[in-house]
Design an enzyme around this catalytic site. Structure first.
Site, PDB file in Angstrom:
ATOM      1  CE1 TYR A   1      -3.816  -2.287   2.234  1.00 33.91           C
ATOM      2  CE2 TYR A   1      -3.348  -2.638  -0.094  1.00 33.91           C
ATOM      3  CZ  TYR A   1      -4.091  -2.921   1.032  1.00 33.91           C
ATOM      4  OH  TYR A   1      -5.105  -3.836   0.976  1.00 33.91           O
TER       5      TYR A   1
ATOM      6  CE  LYS B   1      -5.915  -6.613   0.536  1.00 33.31           C
ATOM      7  NZ  LYS B   1      -6.174  -7.010   1.907  1.00 33.31           N
TER       8      LYS B   1
HETATM    9  O1  LIG Z   1      -6.169   0.578   4.784  1.00 28.58           O
HETATM   10  P1  LIG Z   1      -7.623   0.856   4.900  1.00 28.58           P
HETATM   11  O2  LIG Z   1      -8.167   1.718   3.827  1.00 28.58           O
HETATM   12  O3  LIG Z   1      -8.019   1.300   6.276  1.00 28.58           O
HETATM   13  O4  LIG Z   1      -8.343  -0.552   4.684  1.00 28.58           O
HETATM   14  C1  LIG Z   1      -7.771  -1.662   5.320  1.00 28.58           C
HETATM   15  C2  LIG Z   1      -8.606  -2.824   4.915  1.00 28.58           C
HETATM   16  O5  LIG Z   1      -8.605  -2.950   3.503  1.00 28.58           O
HETATM   17  C3  LIG Z   1      -8.145  -4.235   3.176  1.00 28.58           C
HETATM   18  O6  LIG Z   1      -6.788  -4.155   2.847  1.00 28.58           O
HETATM   19  C4  LIG Z   1      -8.945  -4.799   2.029  1.00 28.58           C
HETATM   20  O7  LIG Z   1     -10.268  -4.871   2.425  1.00 28.58           O
HETATM   21  P2  LIG Z   1     -11.389  -3.991   1.672  1.00 28.58           P
HETATM   22  O8  LIG Z   1     -11.819  -4.814   0.480  1.00 28.58           O
HETATM   23  O9  LIG Z   1     -12.479  -3.820   2.667  1.00 28.58           O
HETATM   24  O10 LIG Z   1     -10.734  -2.708   1.278  1.00 28.58           O
HETATM   25  C5  LIG Z   1      -8.306  -5.080   4.437  1.00 28.58           C
HETATM   26  O11 LIG Z   1      -7.437  -6.159   4.463  1.00 28.58           O
HETATM   27  C6  LIG Z   1      -8.031  -4.080   5.494  1.00 28.58           C
HETATM   28  O12 LIG Z   1      -8.675  -4.366   6.695  1.00 28.58           O
END
Ligand SMILES: O=P(O)(O)OC[C@H]1O[C@](O)(COP(=O)(O)O)[C@@H](O)[C@@H]1O
Length: 271
Positions: free
Chosen positions: A152, A183
């Site tokens: 991310y 991911k």
């Molecule tokens: O980093 P953010 O935006 O708070 O979202 C974290 C959430 O998104 C994810 O990476 C992916 O889930 P989502 O499909 O709900 O976005 C989860 O693993 C994690 O809990």
């Protein structure tokens, strides 16, 4: 003989069926808190049972949740144990840091097919998360466990974490740090996500679902776009468990990812 090489291959094949996967992300209870779940899904077994019965390829759980719900997922779906997390109870300036939330040995003990860890590329804590990533990867390698990196791009210098250039940067850093699966965020179009897939140089890329879309159709179109861009599938949480028909959403996503169906042909599952 390189046993762990075979172990990794076998475990990956349990997640990526014919090279693609639909993974249910369910670590939100820590990342966002119980408020993320509609009241009918506050019992984790209720939503997990719906998703597993709908045939999802894998579930991504934190260690304690995997333990509590083993009777739901065991021998029905692949298990990815995420060993990093953070709460939003933290002071604002510490939310760009994921912390240790379990060990590779926990994942092995639980019977996991892969382990997952987050790296916020661009965070002021990037170096800390990199140390965690490499210690997870080193242990996972020993046990023949594939590593999913939640790559991310997120930090004080990043204006838009969905921008194709920063997403590509995070994916390039992910392959260079030895991720077996990646991911990352959707970049908004098939064309730009095709660039992201190219940067991954053959390492499977899964789209991170993101906040629940207003219209389920919009999310299904995103899913179609990413698989057509050459991605290997999706890791989705909120667009499933915040929808009134989670089973239908999983069925629709599975049909797009595994059977190349069109969103228009599968929206009927969720209406
Ligand atoms: O980093 P953010 O935006 O708070 O979202 C974290 C959430 O998104 C994810 O990476 C992916 O889930 P989502 O499909 O709900 O976005 C989860 O693993 C994690 O809990």
């Amino acid at each position: 003989m390189v046993f762990n090489f075979i172990g990794k291959k076998v475990r990956l094949s349990r997640i990526l069926r014919s090279g693609r996967a639909v993974v249910f992300a369910f670590d939100h209870g820590v990342e966002h808190g119980p408020k993320d779940f509609p009241s009918e899904h506050i019992d984790p077994k209720v939503i997990l049972r719906k998703v597993v019965d709908a045939g999802v390829d894998a579930v991504m759980l934190l260690p304690g949740m995997a333990y509590l719900t083993h009777d739901v997922w065991a021998n029905k779906t692949a298990l990815i144990v995420k060993v990093t997390s953070k709460t939003n109870l933290r002071p604002e300036d510490q939310r760009m840091l994921q912390s240790v939330f379990g060990y590779v040995e926990d994942a092995i003990a639980l019977g996991a097919d892969a382990v997952a860890a987050t790296v916020y590329w661009g965070s002021q804590y990037e170096d800390t998360m990199l140390s965690m990533w490499f210690s997870v990867r080193e242990a996972a390698e020993r046990y023949g466990l594939p590593c999913l990196q939640l790559a991310y791009p997120r930090g004080p210098a990043i204006k838009n974490m969905y921008d194709v250039e920063v997403v590509k940067y995070g994916v390039r850093a992910a392959i260079e740090s030895g991720a077996d699966l990646i991911k990352t965020y959707y970049t908004g179009s098939r064309e730009t996500f095709a660039e992201v897939v190219r940067v991954a140089a053959g390492v499977p890329v899964l789209m991170s679902g993101g906040p629940a879309r207003e219209k389920p159709m919009d999310f299904l179109v995103d899913v179609k776009n990413v698989v057509e861009a050459g991605a290997s599938g999706v890791v989705v949480g909120r667009n499933v468990f915040q929808h009134k028909n989670p089973s239908g959403m999983i069925k629709a996503i599975m049909a797009i990812v595994h059977d190349n169906k069109e969103p228009e042909d599968v929206i009927k599952y969720v209406e």
